[in-house]
Design an enzyme around this catalytic site. Structure first.
Site, PDB file in Angstrom:
ATOM      1  CE  LYS A 292      -3.640  -2.385  -0.192  1.00 25.68           C
ATOM      2  NZ  LYS A 292      -4.813  -2.774   0.490  1.00 25.68           N
TER       3      LYS A 292
HETATM    4  C1  LIG Z   1      -5.747  -3.770   0.457  1.00 28.69           C
HETATM    5  C2  LIG Z   1      -7.259  -3.648   0.660  1.00 28.69           C
HETATM    6  C3  LIG Z   1      -8.127  -3.990   1.786  1.00 28.69           C
HETATM    7  C4  LIG Z   1      -7.548  -4.260   3.181  1.00 28.69           C
HETATM    8  O1  LIG Z   1      -6.654  -5.269   3.214  1.00 28.69           O
HETATM    9  P1  LIG Z   1      -6.132  -5.740   4.289  1.00 28.69           P
HETATM   10  O2  LIG Z   1      -5.102  -6.783   3.804  1.00 28.69           O
HETATM   11  O3  LIG Z   1      -6.951  -6.320   5.397  1.00 28.69           O
HETATM   12  O4  LIG Z   1      -5.409  -4.651   4.901  1.00 28.69           O
HETATM   13  C5  LIG Z   1      -9.487  -3.883   1.533  1.00 28.69           C
HETATM   14  N1  LIG Z   1     -10.109  -3.393   0.205  1.00 28.69           N
HETATM   15  C6  LIG Z   1      -9.194  -3.090  -0.755  1.00 28.69           C
HETATM   16  C7  LIG Z   1      -9.736  -2.539  -1.871  1.00 28.69           C
HETATM   17  C8  LIG Z   1      -7.899  -3.281  -0.595  1.00 28.69           C
HETATM   18  O5  LIG Z   1      -7.132  -2.914  -1.465  1.00 28.69           O
END
Ligand SMILES: *Cc1c(COP(=O)(O)O)cnc(C)c1O
Length: 379
Positions: free
Chosen positions: A187
Site C-alpha cells: 500500500k
Molecule cells: C488492501 C485492501 C483492503 C484491506 O486489506 P488488508 O489486507 O485487510 O489490510 C481492502 N480493500 C481493498 C480494495 C484493498 O485493496
C-alpha cells in the site's frame, strides 16, 4: 509460447516498500520503552494520520479488513440487511458485509473510473438497504458526493486511495463518513499489516476503539466488557513504522505519481497502436492517489497468456482484480452468476497490474513496456 530466457537481469518486482533509518529508530525506541501494545505510540500515529488526511478522528486497527468490519458495525448494519457495494474490488470489502450476516448487493461499475456507478447504486436500493460501501478502486475517488444524496450511512473502502482528493477539494477519507485505509506492504503507506479508520465524530471513534479492544469501555476496569468486541489492535511497533511512513508520505505519493507518468509515456504507443487501455486520467477535478498501475489488454487477447509472456521476460504481473460476484463462495452463497454485472466482468477479464512502486526506475518502466509490447504481439 517461446521466449528468450530473462538472462542475468533481476526480475522487476510487483511492489517494494520504502523504509529507512527513521522507521528503524522509531521501532527501536518502542522496543526499548517496553510498551509494545496499548502504549502511547498508537495514539500518536492516529493523530499524525488524521492530520495528514484532514479529519478530526482516526482509529488504528490491525488490518484494512478489520477496520472495514468495525466501520460496517458502527454504521448499524445487522442480520438480513442489504449493503450496496462494488463487485470490482478486493474481496475484503464484500466479506465484511457477510461477517455481519447482511447481504452484499453488487452494483455495476463505471467503465472509465472502474468505481461503482451511482445510477446502478440508486437502482439497487430497496427498503432493506441500510448502508452503502463504495470502494475507491486503484486510488481513483469514487463518486461519494452522488451517493450522499440517498441519506444512507456510507462506509468508504479507501484502502487503495491514500492521497486521493475529490473534486470539491476534500481528501478521500475526510468527508465525515467512516473511511478505511490499509497498510499491507504494497500500500501507499505500510506497517507490514495494519489499517486506519478515519472518522468525523467522536462517538463513532469511541465505539470503534472499544470494539477493536474486546469491547472494553475506556473508563472501566480491564475485565469489564459492556459489548461484544474483537482483538483488532495495531501494536505500538507497527504504529512506530506508521509514524515514520506518514513523514515520508508526501515524497512517496509524489514518486508514485511520477512513475505513473513514466508508464503513461512509455505505454502511449501501445495504447494508440494496439488499443491497450491505460488507467483513466484525472478528470472533473478528481485526483487519484496512485496505488497500482492497471492496464486492460485489448479485446481478443488472452490476459493470462500475456501474464505468462511477461513472466518469461522477467516481469511480474497479476490478474487484478477478479470480479467478486464470480468467486465460488459468492456464487454459491448469494446465487450470483455471469452476465449480472457486464462492465465489471469485461474489465476484470482484461485487467493486469504491472510492477509499480515509488523507487521504480525509468529503465524498469521501459523494460516492462518492451515486454508488454512483445507479449501483446505474440498473444
Ligand atoms: C488492501 C485492501 C483492503 C484491506 O486489506 P488488508 O489486507 O485487510 O489490510 C481492502 N480493500 C481493498 C480494495 C484493498 O485493496
Amino acid at each position: 509460447m517461446s521466449a528468450e530466457p530473462p538472462g542475468d537481469l533481476p526480475d522487476v518486482p510487483m511492489a517494494q516498500p520504502v523504509l529507512g533509518t527513521e522507521e528503524e529508530e522509531l521501532v527501536l525506541e518502542v522496543l526499548r520503552s517496553g510498551y509494545l501494545s496499548l502504549g502511547p505510540t498508537g495514539p500518536r500515529f492516529e493523530r499524525d494520520f488524521a492530520a495528514f488526511v484532514g479529519t478530526p478522528y482516526a482509529s488504528a486497527v490491525s488490518s484494512g479488513t478489520a477496520g472495514l468490519h468495525l466501520a460496517v458495525r458502527a454504521a448499524g448494519v445487522k442480520d438480513g440487511d442489504e449493503v450496496i457495494t462494488s463487485p470490482f474490488s478486493f474481496v475484503a470489502s464484500a466479506n465484511v458485509i457477510a461477517y455481519e450476516r447482511a447481504t452484499p448487493v453488487f452494483a455495476d461499475i463505471d467503465p472509465v473510473t472502474l468505481n461503482v456507478d451511482p445510477a446502478a447504486v440508486a437502482a439497487a436500493i430497496t427498503d432493506r438497504t441500510t448502508a452503502l460501501l463504495p470502494v475507491h478502486i486503484f486510488g481513483y475517488p469514487a463518486d461519494v458526493p452522488a451517493l450522499e444524496t440517498h441519506g444512507l450511512p456510507i462506509v468508504e473502502d479507501a484502502c487503495e486511495a491514500l492521497g486521493a482528493r475529490h473534486a470539491d477539494g476534500v481528501a478521500v477519507g475526510a468527508r465525515g463518513h467512516a473511511a478505511v485505509f490499509g497498510f499491507y506492504a504494497n500500500k501507499q503507506l505500510t506497517t507490514g499489516e495494519g489499517g486506519m479508520v478515519t472518522l468525523g465524530d467522536e462517538a463513532t471513534k469511541a465505539r470503534i476503539d472499544s470494539e477493536r479492544n474486546q469491547g472494553r469501555a475506556p473508563d472501566m476496569g480491564w475485565l469489564d466488557h459492556d459489548r461484544l468486541g474483537f482483538n483488532y489492535r495495531l501494536t505500538d511497533l507497527q504504529a512506530a513504522v506508521g509514524i515514520a511512513q506518514v513523514q515520508r508520505l508526501p515524497q512517496m505519493l509524489a514518486d508514485r505519481a511520477a512513475v505513473a507518468g513514466r508508464y503513461r509515456e512509455a505505454l502511449a504507443p501501445l495504447a494508440s497502436e494496439l488499443d491497450l487501455q491505460l488507467p483513466c486520467e484525472d478528470h472533473d477535478g478528481d485526483v487519484r492517489g496512485w496505488f497500482v498501475f492497471v492496464v486492460q489488454v485489448p479485446r481478443g487477447h488472452d490476459r493470462d497468456d500475456v501474464i505468462r509472456a511477461l513472466r518469461a521476460r522477467g516481469v511480474q504481473s497479476k490478474p487484478y482484480l477478479p470480479a467478486i460476484h464470480l468467486m465460488s463462495y459468492y456464487r454459491e452463497t448469494y446465487g450470483l452468476r455471469e452476465g449480472m454485472f457486464p462492465v465489471c466482468e469485461d474489465v476484470a477479464a482484461r485487467s493486469i497490474a504491472l510492477p509499480f512502486f515509488p523507487a521504480m526506475r525509468q529503465d524498469q518502466v521501459e523494460r516492462v513496456a518492451d515486454a508488454l509490447r512483445e507479449a501483446l504481439r505474440g498473444s
